[in-house]
Design a protein around this motif. Structure first.
Motif, short mmCIF file in Angstrom:
data_model
loop_
_atom_site.label_atom_id
_atom_site.label_comp_id
_atom_site.label_asym_id
_atom_site.label_seq_id
_atom_site.Cartn_x
_atom_site.Cartn_y
_atom_site.Cartn_z
N MET A 106 0.75 -1.15 -0.03
CA MET A 106 0.06 0.03 0.04
C MET A 106 0.81 1.12 0.13
SD MET A 106 -1.21 -0.30 4.09
CE MET A 106 -1.50 -2.04 4.00
N PHE A 107 2.18 1.07 0.25
CA PHE A 107 3.17 2.43 0.16
C PHE A 107 3.88 2.53 -1.14
CE2 PHE A 107 2.21 3.65 4.52
CZ PHE A 107 1.69 2.68 5.15
N GLN A 108 4.36 3.45 -1.28
CA GLN A 108 4.87 3.71 -2.69
C GLN A 108 6.03 4.91 -2.39
OE1 GLN A 108 3.80 2.32 -5.45
NE2 GLN A 108 1.93 1.64 -4.86
N ALA A 115 8.24 4.60 5.90
CA ALA A 115 7.57 3.79 6.58
C ALA A 115 8.66 2.78 7.09
CB ALA A 115 6.40 3.12 5.96
N LYS A 116 9.32 2.08 6.09
CA LYS A 116 10.66 1.13 6.54
C LYS A 116 11.39 1.65 7.70
CE LYS A 116 10.66 -1.77 2.55
NZ LYS A 116 11.88 -2.50 1.73
#
Lengths: 530, 530
Positions: A106-108, A115-116
């Motif tokens: 869901m993340f790009q 996020a990571k």
């Protein structure tokens, strides 16, 4: 001379009490600053030791047992969909098929990178705060003349204990016998003195015993104490126990033991549902259904407390004896409302119901209380009976596998683990339907994450993994007020329409959904479910 | 014949899929019922072993070190008042004197008997649910030719692991070498097969290895697996590892590892107080003071969310951007309100303030965030500055001692444990004042007990013992709105008078106070405090 004496006496009368006061309050600040930025010194010590173990037989070949090796997940875990084994029409109706979702999908781009980074940083801090040296691997050497405790040694912070089981059993006849103990978060001493044993380091982090007689040395070793001097509310120290040519390591837990949380059933002699159970629910707009629920409860339990969390825009009063009505900001949401209701419960158990349930003569709360009183279950679900007669229990099994730095794998399947001995209608599972009774202190410990505004169910049980022992009994049921009428367009009241419009999230809304949370909150990288 | 074949085929076409479906779903119910009524079989096994240890040197005499023996509290604990050491005027002003309270003294006769019975029963169930075989004492025998893991072996429920470190190191030259492993909650197997080793019991709870060659046997032992077959979300199995004449015991934890609970700071690139902190407070009647608080917050933090729990009888609206106002039943109470407010927080940290605090330029929340981000602290308190200039931090040390079946001893003293390295204005303590920032997931785990309606403060920190790492910094302060005017009879407004009348419990009220809870809830028998 007399004048001098009087002056001296006056000075003493002032100085002496001050000196006493200073000495009395000295303890509060005498220990030097301690670093609590979470360096894993002790865990590193243990890891080092494991790394340096000799493996002498590595040249001996073997044949791999594939089926066993596969269960070991040595290179982390994966989430894979089922490939359909049987290709017949309507396969999906007959068999549940497992689907897999990679949660970072869901993340790009830059958002994924952020996020990571965030997840890694949080996971490292989490590990520092959560795992102690008592969780690390220690392997006992063979043929060690030292006897020592390998687990179960615990001291409360700042307190002192006797270390059990220390002994030296050398076979050879040596002139002198020597043992030493070293720690980093506490000091050693002895509760008694045995003649013929020389001790150095009493009251220090390194203590040393020497004796010509093994029997005398071992008598002395029965009385070695450990005092925690470096405060921490929940950690572990590593003790190195040495003699000539041999060493043993063991940990001492330094912690307050788990704190009991009991609920007094009150002065009444009776042991009944009203003193033990509070009913909790959340409502939005559906006051008619809520009133039906309350009326149905009162037929069977006239004095049980009902806690209602309400986030309707223009709330109506909900009154009656033993009813507590809480008003929330408009549309605050589902899990916020659940968390609010549960936060107000003052009884040992809480029963969760939805606001469109109806109590019947089969809704015997005494049965749920009974199994919670007599087993180690923390939560027991029942069955929700639809108007068609079909009763749902929503039993699920949730398992996880250790993964990599991206996170663990989460697996959700319908089903249950086993039947419960003595309760033939009940099973153990990991998740159940929204009609359950639970120990209040456990459900408050897990919490309903208030970030889930519109939809959420399994997230609670996933947060509860390892904390909740979950069961499900099919001999306690509750009715679900008819949805059929509400589902047909001409059957919906204005309230029903407003409710539906709000209940299910529109695509534009920036809601946190359960999958977001599994990735960002619980550190999972993927999920499979049937 | 053709008719028969068609019929047979038709039957097969119906029966075969059904058979497949049945086999597919067979697993869900095949394990027989498991007893979860909490019998301590494994713990009894370990206790037995400790009881049967030989103490050969018991005839050797010793001299007792009184000062050390006293710290050991061998016969349980006691709560004793300080006897005044120095008998001078105004002693109590100069020295804090320790007073002791026996907590069962509030109960009489039959009520006391009932309370004792209830407490004992609850404590037994609590122990069954909370302590596993991994907490029991195990002592490693000396000169054991077996090498094995003494701690750190863990498997997730229903999963499989490799058991590390198993080895046999006999010195003598024997014809055959034999080892066996036995467990009760799982089965053993091997991931590989080494020629020259005979194995029996693969896939069972008892596995047996025999070989003529020690090297081959040890190579095989590098690949022994354990699979948890008897489900439990958080327990431990005891493994008996045996060879001829020797035995070793170790535990394997069977549990879901602690579940992470992270808070995504959101899509913003900035890392600021508004995305990380929510301010929580409880109010009753004092809307003017509450508005002063809100105005003062907004001067420094215009977008931070403020959650307000309100149990005023006729509540007034409290509006504004980023304000959430929750209405409770009239007079529900102090800790219920605290628990409600905290149950709604969706950020990583929550700042607790009382509704009569005022933010100043010294109320730098960034400092509190900084220490929580960089250390293992879960909660950090600041200072509350009275109008006189005196700043209170209410730092306390809370310790406990193991007692008897009546309960443990609780000790509360003013003071702190140590200064924090790298943060010279901050110390570690066990309780602090009502102005603190905490990790939301930790504070939600401890909870504010909703049974405390009127007064309570330390109860939260006592519930938090072992769970919260608590700190206090004196370089972050908040002002306390003037109480002097409100304390003088002619200075009180109508609201102040109504507030005071309600705030402090009248004697007639059947309130639960903190001491009730220490006895009934936390299983303490007595308390000392200064």
């Amino acid at each position: 001379m007399r004048v001098m004496n009087k002056k001296a006496l006056a000075v003493l009368l002032v100085v002496l009490p001050l000196a006493v006061i200073l000495t009395y309050h000295w303890n509060s600040g005498s220990i030097s600053a301690i670093d609590i930025r979470g360096r894993d010194t002790l865990k590193n010590l243990l890891d080092e030791r494991i790394r340096h173990m000799k493996y002498e037989n590595d040249n001996i070949p073997y044949r791999i047992k594939e089926n066993i090796l596969r269960t070991l997940a040595i290179n982390g875990c994966v989430c894979e969909s089922d490939k359909s084994l049987i290709n017949i029409p309507f396969a999906q109706l007959l068999f549940s098929q497992v689907s897999a979702t990679q949660l970072n999908a869901m993340f790009q781009g830059a958002e994924l990178q952020r996020a990571k980074q965030y997840r890694n940083k949080e996971y490292q801090s989490f590990r520092e705060r959560t795992f102690t040296a008592a969780d690390s691997l220690i392997i006992a050497d063979a043929n060690n003349p030292l006897q020592y405790p390998t687990q179960g040694v615990e001291v409360r912070p700042t307190r002192t204990i006797l270390i059990p089981g220390l002994s030296l059993n050398v076979k050879s006849k040596e002139r002198q016998h020597l043992v030493e103990l070293t720690a980093t978060m506490g000091t050693f001493d002895t509760a008694v003195l045995v003649d013929g044993v020389q001790i150095s380091g009493e009251g220090e982090m390194h203590i040393h015993f020497v004796s010509d007689s093994l029997a005398l040395l071992n008598r002395q070793l029965q009385f070695v104490t450990y005092t925690n001097t470096q405060f921490h509310p929940n950690t572990a120290d590593v003790v190195q126990f040495k003699t000539t040519g041999f060493q043993a390591l063991f940990t001492i837990k330094i912690r307050h033991p788990p704190m009991p949380t009991f609920y007094n059933p009150g002065p009444k002699k009776d042991y009944n549902v009203s003193t033990l159970v509070t009913i909790a629910t959340k409502t939005f707009l559906r006051y008619d259904k809520l009133q039906d629920l309350i009326d149905s409860i009162r037929k069977f339990y006239p004095t049980v407390t009902i806690v209602i969390a309400d986030d309707t825009k223009d709330p109506k009063p909900v009154k009656g004896p033993y009813i507590e009505h809480y008003l929330m900001p408009f549309g605050k949401g589902w899990f916020p409302g659940r968390n609010l209701a549960v936060s107000q419960v003052m009884t040992k158990y809480v029963l969760w119901v939805d606001d469109d349930f109806i109590f019947t003569s089969n809704t015997k709360l005494e049965k749920m209380v009974d199994i919670l009183e007599r087993t180690t279950l923390d939560l027991v679900g029942g069955g929700v009976r639809e108007v068609t007669g079909y009763t749902a229990n929503y039993r699920h099994i949730i398992t996880t596998d250790a993964g990599d730095e991206e996170g663990d794998c989460l697996h959700i399947r319908t089903g249950y683990h086993h039947v419960i001995e003595g309760f033939p209608n009940c099973v153990v599972a990991d998740a159940v339907i929204n009609f359950f009774m639970a120990r209040t202190e456990k459900i408050q410990k897990v919490t309903f994450d208030p970030r889930l505004a519109r939809v959420g169910h399994l997230a609670f049980f996933i947060d509860g993994l390892g904390t909740l022992h979950v069961g499900s009994c099919d001999d306690v049921t509750i009715n679900h007020a008819s949805k059929i009428k509400g589902m047909l367009p001409w059957g919906q009241s204005e309230t029903d329409k407003a409710y539906s419009a709000f209940r299910y999230p529109s695509e534009k809304e920036e809601n946190v959904n359960e999958y977001d949370l599994y990735y960002l909150k619980n550190h999972f990288k993927c999920i499979t479910s049937d």
